[in-house]
Design a protein around this motif. Structure first.
Motif, PDB file in Angstrom:
ATOM      1  N   LEU A 165      93.262 -65.674 -48.711  1.00 30.24           N
ATOM      2  CA  LEU A 165      93.259 -66.610 -47.755  1.00 30.24           C
ATOM      3  C   LEU A 165      94.600 -67.338 -48.001  1.00 30.24           C
ATOM      4  O   LEU A 165      95.032 -67.851 -49.021  1.00 30.24           O
ATOM      5  CB  LEU A 165      91.997 -67.575 -48.120  1.00 30.24           C
ATOM      6  N   ASN A 166      94.926 -67.991 -46.669  1.00 30.75           N
ATOM      7  CA  ASN A 166      96.290 -68.664 -46.747  1.00 30.75           C
ATOM      8  C   ASN A 166      95.934 -70.158 -46.976  1.00 30.75           C
ATOM      9  O   ASN A 166      94.986 -70.679 -46.264  1.00 30.75           O
ATOM     10  CB  ASN A 166      97.033 -68.265 -45.488  1.00 30.75           C
ATOM     11  N   ILE A 167      96.625 -70.923 -47.737  1.00 35.77           N
ATOM     12  CA  ILE A 167      96.308 -72.197 -47.780  1.00 35.77           C
ATOM     13  C   ILE A 167      97.697 -73.256 -47.360  1.00 35.77           C
ATOM     14  O   ILE A 167      98.725 -72.823 -48.011  1.00 35.77           O
ATOM     15  CB  ILE A 167      95.992 -72.933 -49.481  1.00 35.77           C
ATOM     16  N   ALA A 168      97.560 -73.907 -46.422  1.00 35.30           N
ATOM     17  CA  ALA A 168      98.669 -74.713 -45.877  1.00 35.30           C
ATOM     18  C   ALA A 168      98.553 -76.134 -46.406  1.00 35.30           C
ATOM     19  O   ALA A 168      97.301 -76.728 -46.550  1.00 35.30           O
ATOM     20  CB  ALA A 168      98.617 -74.931 -44.370  1.00 35.30           C
ATOM     21  N   SER A 225     107.530 -69.832 -48.678  1.00 38.05           N
ATOM     22  CA  SER A 225     106.292 -69.697 -48.992  1.00 38.05           C
ATOM     23  C   SER A 225     105.779 -68.210 -48.698  1.00 38.05           C
ATOM     24  O   SER A 225     106.565 -67.441 -48.352  1.00 38.05           O
ATOM     25  CB  SER A 225     105.537 -70.422 -47.507  1.00 38.05           C
ATOM     26  N   THR A 264     102.949 -73.070 -46.622  1.00 37.39           N
ATOM     27  CA  THR A 264     101.623 -72.354 -46.687  1.00 37.39           C
ATOM     28  C   THR A 264     101.870 -70.958 -47.785  1.00 37.39           C
ATOM     29  O   THR A 264     102.841 -70.398 -47.753  1.00 37.39           O
ATOM     30  CB  THR A 264     101.334 -71.720 -45.425  1.00 37.39           C
ATOM     31  N   TYR A 265     100.943 -71.016 -48.571  1.00 38.72           N
ATOM     32  CA  TYR A 265     100.687 -69.951 -49.721  1.00 38.72           C
ATOM     33  C   TYR A 265      99.554 -69.166 -49.669  1.00 38.72           C
ATOM     34  O   TYR A 265      98.591 -69.617 -49.086  1.00 38.72           O
ATOM     35  CB  TYR A 265     100.779 -70.449 -51.067  1.00 38.72           C
ATOM     36  N   ALA A 266      99.606 -67.952 -50.237  1.00 40.92           N
ATOM     37  CA  ALA A 266      98.363 -66.991 -50.261  1.00 40.92           C
ATOM     38  C   ALA A 266      97.677 -67.037 -51.239  1.00 40.92           C
ATOM     39  O   ALA A 266      98.273 -66.957 -52.526  1.00 40.92           O
ATOM     40  CB  ALA A 266      98.909 -65.631 -50.006  1.00 40.92           C
ATOM     41  N   HIS A 284     102.737 -66.543 -47.281  1.00 43.14           N
ATOM     42  CA  HIS A 284     101.457 -66.603 -46.779  1.00 43.14           C
ATOM     43  C   HIS A 284     101.529 -64.948 -45.952  1.00 43.14           C
ATOM     44  O   HIS A 284     102.364 -64.363 -46.108  1.00 43.14           O
ATOM     45  CB  HIS A 284     101.450 -67.512 -45.561  1.00 43.14           C
ATOM     46  N   THR A 319      94.196 -75.408 -43.727  1.00 39.38           N
ATOM     47  CA  THR A 319      94.974 -76.591 -44.030  1.00 39.38           C
ATOM     48  C   THR A 319      94.196 -77.386 -45.087  1.00 39.38           C
ATOM     49  O   THR A 319      93.107 -77.979 -44.690  1.00 39.38           O
ATOM     50  CB  THR A 319      95.669 -77.274 -42.935  1.00 39.38           C
ATOM     51  N   THR A 366      94.230 -68.787 -42.103  1.00 40.38           N
ATOM     52  CA  THR A 366      95.121 -69.957 -42.730  1.00 40.38           C
ATOM     53  C   THR A 366      93.921 -71.210 -42.580  1.00 40.38           C
ATOM     54  O   THR A 366      93.554 -71.630 -41.742  1.00 40.38           O
ATOM     55  CB  THR A 366      96.322 -70.353 -42.295  1.00 40.38           C
ATOM     56  N   LYS A 381      95.869 -62.687 -42.636  1.00 35.87           N
ATOM     57  CA  LYS A 381      94.745 -63.420 -43.253  1.00 35.87           C
ATOM     58  C   LYS A 381      94.549 -64.795 -42.700  1.00 35.87           C
ATOM     59  O   LYS A 381      95.562 -65.484 -42.171  1.00 35.87           O
ATOM     60  CB  LYS A 381      95.041 -63.719 -44.827  1.00 35.87           C
TER      61      LYS A 381
END
Length: 189
Positions: free
Chosen positions: A85-88, A130, A43-45, A132, A140, A138, A136
């Motif tokens: 926004l966190n992106i998994a 990651s 997961t990344y921000a 994240h 996916t 998440t 914020k």
């Protein structure tokens, strides 16, 4: 000669008065950065900064690649004031030249786009941690591009009313502008 000097001073005051207002019209994606590698399964921000009075309350988020067709619909109605926004990533096709597009998908307006980054599979050589942000939400992202897919997440729509809360800089600019207009009118009369 005096009226010409006054008009040049007034012009300078007007430019200085409007300059702070121009800084409110920007929208910049700060992460991911160019050449960054995001690893599947982590997961990344996604982070951005924007102007306060630009009128953009929310946007839609899409992920695309320059060297292949297709768009991954990530999130709809993302609140722009959140800044991140966190992106998994879950089994997203590996490759380079990925971009996030921050758009209004209703009328197709592009607010901002990220720099080019890569998505790679986890290996011993790229075990980047990651990044994240716990505070914020998440979202996916799974699989590849699918033109019939819906957005992975839809946030609640925000009100279309944008309240103006003047900052001290905006108030100073308005006062300087009013002074310049009054002084200009006095010089002409």
């Amino acid at each position: 000669m005096l009226p010409q000097r006054i008009s040049s001073y007034l012009g300078a005051i007007l430019v200085l008065a409007l300059l702070p207002l121009a800084a409110d019209g920007y929208f910049v994606v700060t992460t991911p950065t160019k050449g960054e590698q995001w690893v599947n399964g982590q997961t990344y921000a996604l982070q951005w900064t924007k102007g306060l009075l630009d009128g953009v309350l929310q946007f839609d988020l899409e992920l695309t690649r320059m060297n292949s067709d297709g768009i991954l619909f990530v999130a709809r109605n993302v609140p722009s004031a959140s800044g991140a926004l966190n992106i998994a990533l879950d089994n997203v096709p590996i490759g380079d030249q990925y971009f996030f597009l921050l758009i209004n998908s209703t009328h197709g307006g592009l607010y901002a786009n990220s720099q080019s980054f890569s998505i790679v599979n986890a290996t011993a050589s790229n075990n980047s941690s990651s990044q994240h942000l716990a505070s914020k939400p998440t979202v996916t992202v799974s699989g590849g591009a699918n033109p019939t897919a819906q957005f992975a997440t839809t946030f609640p729509a925000t009100s279309g009313v944008l309240a103006w809360r003047p900052t001290p800089t905006a108030l100073l600019s308005a006062c300087l502008m009013a002074f310049a207009l009054l002084a200009g009118a006095a010089a002409v009369l």
